[in-house]
Design an enzyme around this catalytic site. Structure first.
Site: not given
Length: 422
Positions: A154-156, A193
């Site tokens: 996950p990349c927030p 990513n």
């Protein structure tokens, strides 16, 4: 930005105001903290449920989501055996595709994701032989032995649309990807990513991440790629890391673009080509008003262009290309000159096409009781927006698939047969 422990306003300041050593210390401290998490929970899947294929490259998928990266890798493994044209023909129909998907180089062994609905989608579209594991990766005690590991953490925390905090805890899930490499020791890995990973803290974050992967025993090949260069009707820049285990005599080379403005390339795929036939029957659409933030910039591409990046949100979905272009009327202010009622967001079916999923791919809405239509649909938009475009993954995996196919034919590669490393 680096997040401080001070109370009150102004507790975040740009990482550029910090000495590089300060940033590195924050990173190392967080990495150490992630490694010290309790990972001694009992193994909650049965080893006997892991189905290995002796004549395939067994694949471990982390943060698998709806399966875009996995399907792309699978297609690459079929391409080198059947040829791309034949694979494309089989892909048009679910039953036909399922009948040949065991002919490829790769076998999906184990997939993990904490997003329940995404994992349900994965299960609906991949063979039942895959062990799907709905658990926080930080609590997975032991990963199964495999030949290749794929996944996109996950990349927030890296995203340019987010707060971009160096010590955002979501930035450090990649450490558990590395933990899997240290346990599993696969031949290769593929990680995807967001572009923001490259620029956070003046590139120090990415340098640290690359060094960490190299320290786990891999030569790491990074590149920023744009999905539209590989037949995806979408402008979507992503960083790809491909890892090759140090003892393997193979140099990974990223594929050349297949699409572009150059006369020796195929033209970029347009929205008209991708979704033009869905205009009258688009399927389910997220509905609702548009916020001032949404209307602060252009959200609409023409039929002859590629889509904006598909976001992991129904409310943030790009506007369908029909009608008049949006018009800028002030600083950070755009309008629909033909009226909001004549403009709609792209539908679920349309964004799935733009992410190059086949039409037969099913997406789970999860529990529906007591949840609004928009709430249910948003779970699907999120799954699709988070996915790696299938055709991008297919292109990236092709060199690995070709190498493995050639080596297997020569008898140079022995497939993984072990269960779990003890």
């Amino acid at each position: 930005m680096v997040k401080l422990d001070e109370r009150g306003r102004g507790k975040n300041k740009p990482a550029s105001e910090y000495d590089i050593n300060e940033v590195r210390n924050v990173l190392l401290e967080k990495i150490d903290g992630e490694m010290q998490l309790n990972i001694n929970d009992p193994l909650d899947y049965r080893e006997e449920d892991l189905i290995y294929r002796d004549n395939k490259m067994n694949l471990l998928s982390l943060f698998c989501g709806a399966g875009g990266l996995d399907l792309g890798v699978e297609l690459a493994g079929l391409d080198v055996v059947l040829g791309k044209e034949k694979t494309n023909e089989f892909l048009k129909d679910r039953d036909t595709f399922n009948a040949v998907r065991n002919d490829g180089v790769f076998h999906h062994l184990y997939s993990n994701d904490f997003f329940k609905e995404a994992l349900e989608t994965y299960k609906q579209n991949f063979p039942k032989s895959v062990l799907t594991h709905n658990k926080d990766i930080r609590k997975v005690k032991q990963f199964p032995k495999a030949d290749i590991v794929v996944g996109g953490p996950p990349c927030p925390g890296y995203s340019s649309a987010g707060p971009r905090l160096v010590d955002d805890p979501r930035n450090f899930l990649y450490v558990h990807y590395i933990r899997s490499l240290m346990q599993v020791k696969p031949r290769f890995f593929i990680l995807e990513n967001v572009k923001g990973m490259l620029t956070l803290a003046d590139g120090e974050v990415f340098r640290q991440i690359k060094q960490d992967f190299e320290a786990s025993g891999y030569r790491v090949y990074p590149k920023l790629v744009n999905a539209r260069d590989f037949g995806v009707p979408q402008i979507r820049e992503r960083i790809i890391l491909v890892g090759v285990r140090e003892d393997i005599d193979f140099e990974y080379v990223f594929p050349d673009p297949t699409h572009g403005d150059s006369p020796d390339l195929r033209p970029f795929v347009t929205l008209r080509e991708a979704i033009g036939d869905l205009e009258e029957e688009p399927g389910d659409i997220f509905e609702g008003s548009y916020s001032s933030i949404f209307m602060s910039r252009n959200r609409k591409k023409s039929w002859d262009e590629q889509s904006f990046t598909i976001q992991a949100s129904g409310r943030q979905a790009p506007i369908h290309p029909a009608g008049l272009p949006m018009e800028k009327v002030g600083k950070d202010q755009w309008i629909f000159p033909d009226g909001e009622e004549n403009n709609r967001r792209l539908s679920v079916k349309e964004i799935a096409r733009i992410q190059t999923f086949p039409d037969w791919y099913e997406f789970s809405e999860g529990e529906i009781d007591g949840i609004s239509k928009n709430g249910r649909l948003n779970k699907v938009y999120k799954q699709i927006g988070n996915a790696v475009p299938v055709q991008l993954a297919r292109a990236i995996a092709r060199p690995l698939a070709q190498y493995l196919h050639d080596e297997m034919k020569k008898g140079q590669v022995k497939q993984t047969k072990e269960k779990v490393i003890g």
